[in-house]
Write an enzyme that holds these catalytic residues in place. Structure first.
Site, mmCIF file in Angstrom:
data_model
loop_
_atom_site.group_PDB
_atom_site.id
_atom_site.type_symbol
_atom_site.label_atom_id
_atom_site.label_comp_id
_atom_site.label_asym_id
_atom_site.label_seq_id
_atom_site.Cartn_x
_atom_site.Cartn_y
_atom_site.Cartn_z
ATOM 1 N N LYS A 18 0.827 -1.240 -0.402
ATOM 2 C CA LYS A 18 -0.239 -0.067 0.252
ATOM 3 C C LYS A 18 0.796 1.705 -0.433
ATOM 4 C CE LYS A 18 -3.968 -2.108 2.641
ATOM 5 N NZ LYS A 18 -5.468 -1.833 3.102
ATOM 6 N N TYR A 51 -12.598 -0.985 -3.475
ATOM 7 C CA TYR A 51 -12.635 -1.778 -2.436
ATOM 8 C C TYR A 51 -14.050 -1.350 -1.970
ATOM 9 C CZ TYR A 51 -8.352 -1.471 -0.333
ATOM 10 O OH TYR A 51 -7.513 -2.474 0.135
ATOM 11 N N GLU A 83 -9.770 -9.672 -7.891
ATOM 12 C CA GLU A 83 -8.570 -8.972 -7.390
ATOM 13 C C GLU A 83 -7.289 -8.676 -7.967
ATOM 14 O OE1 GLU A 83 -9.949 -8.148 -2.831
ATOM 15 O OE2 GLU A 83 -7.964 -9.075 -3.222
ATOM 16 N N ASN A 141 -2.065 -0.123 6.794
ATOM 17 C CA ASN A 141 -1.404 -0.890 7.421
ATOM 18 C C ASN A 141 -0.727 -2.103 6.654
ATOM 19 O OD1 ASN A 141 -3.520 -1.888 5.521
ATOM 20 N ND2 ASN A 141 -5.268 -3.294 7.523
ATOM 21 N N HIS A 145 -2.673 -5.373 1.617
ATOM 22 C CA HIS A 145 -3.113 -6.409 1.503
ATOM 23 C C HIS A 145 -3.213 -7.449 1.235
ATOM 24 C CE1 HIS A 145 -7.377 -6.703 -0.604
ATOM 25 N NE2 HIS A 145 -7.340 -7.111 -1.036
HETATM 26 P P1 GDP Z 1 -8.336 -7.367 5.549
HETATM 27 O O1 GDP Z 1 -9.030 -8.159 4.951
HETATM 28 O O2 GDP Z 1 -7.147 -7.314 7.046
HETATM 29 O O3 GDP Z 1 -7.565 -5.552 4.428
HETATM 30 O O4 GDP Z 1 -9.093 -5.854 6.416
HETATM 31 P P2 GDP Z 1 -10.826 -5.543 6.196
HETATM 32 O O5 GDP Z 1 -11.316 -5.819 4.596
HETATM 33 O O6 GDP Z 1 -11.715 -5.391 6.878
HETATM 34 O O7 GDP Z 1 -10.907 -3.605 5.693
HETATM 35 C C1 GDP Z 1 -9.954 -3.167 4.468
HETATM 36 C C2 GDP Z 1 -9.334 -2.270 4.690
HETATM 37 O O8 GDP Z 1 -10.085 -1.200 5.033
HETATM 38 C C3 GDP Z 1 -7.570 -2.723 5.616
HETATM 39 O O9 GDP Z 1 -7.065 -3.287 4.907
HETATM 40 C C4 GDP Z 1 -7.604 -1.241 6.188
HETATM 41 O O10 GDP Z 1 -6.593 -0.417 5.133
HETATM 42 C C5 GDP Z 1 -8.553 -0.795 6.082
HETATM 43 N N1 GDP Z 1 -9.288 -0.499 7.265
HETATM 44 C C6 GDP Z 1 -10.459 -1.085 8.181
HETATM 45 N N2 GDP Z 1 -10.995 -0.846 9.270
HETATM 46 C C7 GDP Z 1 -10.816 0.736 9.120
HETATM 47 C C8 GDP Z 1 -10.842 1.599 9.841
HETATM 48 O O11 GDP Z 1 -11.606 1.109 10.879
HETATM 49 N N3 GDP Z 1 -10.346 2.454 9.686
HETATM 50 C C9 GDP Z 1 -9.892 3.327 8.720
HETATM 51 N N4 GDP Z 1 -8.930 4.042 8.118
HETATM 52 N N5 GDP Z 1 -9.266 1.996 7.424
HETATM 53 C C10 GDP Z 1 -9.644 0.148 7.911
#
Ligand code: GDP
Length: 138
Positions: free
Chosen positions: A10, A50, A127, A113, A116
């Site tokens: 990222k 997304y 994807e 973070n 991905h």
């Molecule tokens: P992943 O599968 O571990 O990437 O997590 P998710 O599918 O739940 O979320 C997708 C992405 O959205 C995450 O990797 C983060 O970059 C972002 N994200 C998730 N939760 C949050 C949040 O509470 N705040 C913000 N700013 N970004 C978030």
């Protein structure tokens, strides 16, 4: 069970110069890089990628973050790729990620973070196809 997953390094990790170190961890964990490119997503493209999160409160922040700078996208191959790669990257929130995982080492927050990783075989295919044509997936 598919043997492929999809990843992005990222914009936060790219900007900090961590791309090489993360790719080295990916290789050391036994993943073969099937396809890879560095690109800069527009806000529209990040939003499309997304779209599944469109109703979540953090969607706007996520789109802004993912279009802020270059990313490296890749398709990875290994037995049990989706599950093993999720283990290698660690929990979404680096505060909860296990020691030695990519997010523990390189992520700053739940939003920024570092990497991905696809969460299912079906999403890995969707994807990967978002970034790479069939000709580029060999
Ligand atoms: P992943 O599968 O571990 O990437 O997590 P998710 O599918 O739940 O979320 C997708 C992405 O959205 C995450 O990797 C983060 O970059 C972002 N994200 C998730 N939760 C949050 C949040 O509470 N705040 C913000 N700013 N970004 C978030």
């Amino acid at each position: 069970m598919s043997n492929r997953t999809f990843t992005m390094i990222k914009p936060d990790a790219t900007a900090k110069g961590n791309t090489g170190a993360i790719l080295q961890m990916i290789n050391a964990a036994g993943f073969r890089i099937v396809a890879m490119k560095t690109t800069h997503l527009s806000a529209a493209k990040a939003g499309e990628f997304y779209a599944v999160h469109a109703e979540r409160p953090f969607y706007g922040e996520l789109v802004e973050f993912m279009s802020r700078g270059p990313i490296t996208a890749a398709i990875l191959e290994k037995d049990n790729a989706v599950e093993d790669f999720r283990k290698l990257i660690g929990a979404t929130n680096p505060a909860n990620a296990e020691e030695g995982t990519i997010r523990k080492l390189y992520a700053a927050s739940i939003g920024e973070n570092a990497v991905h990783g696809s969460d299912s075989d079906e999403n890995a295919r969707i994807e990967g196809d978002f970034f790479f044509s069939k000709l580029e997936q060999f």
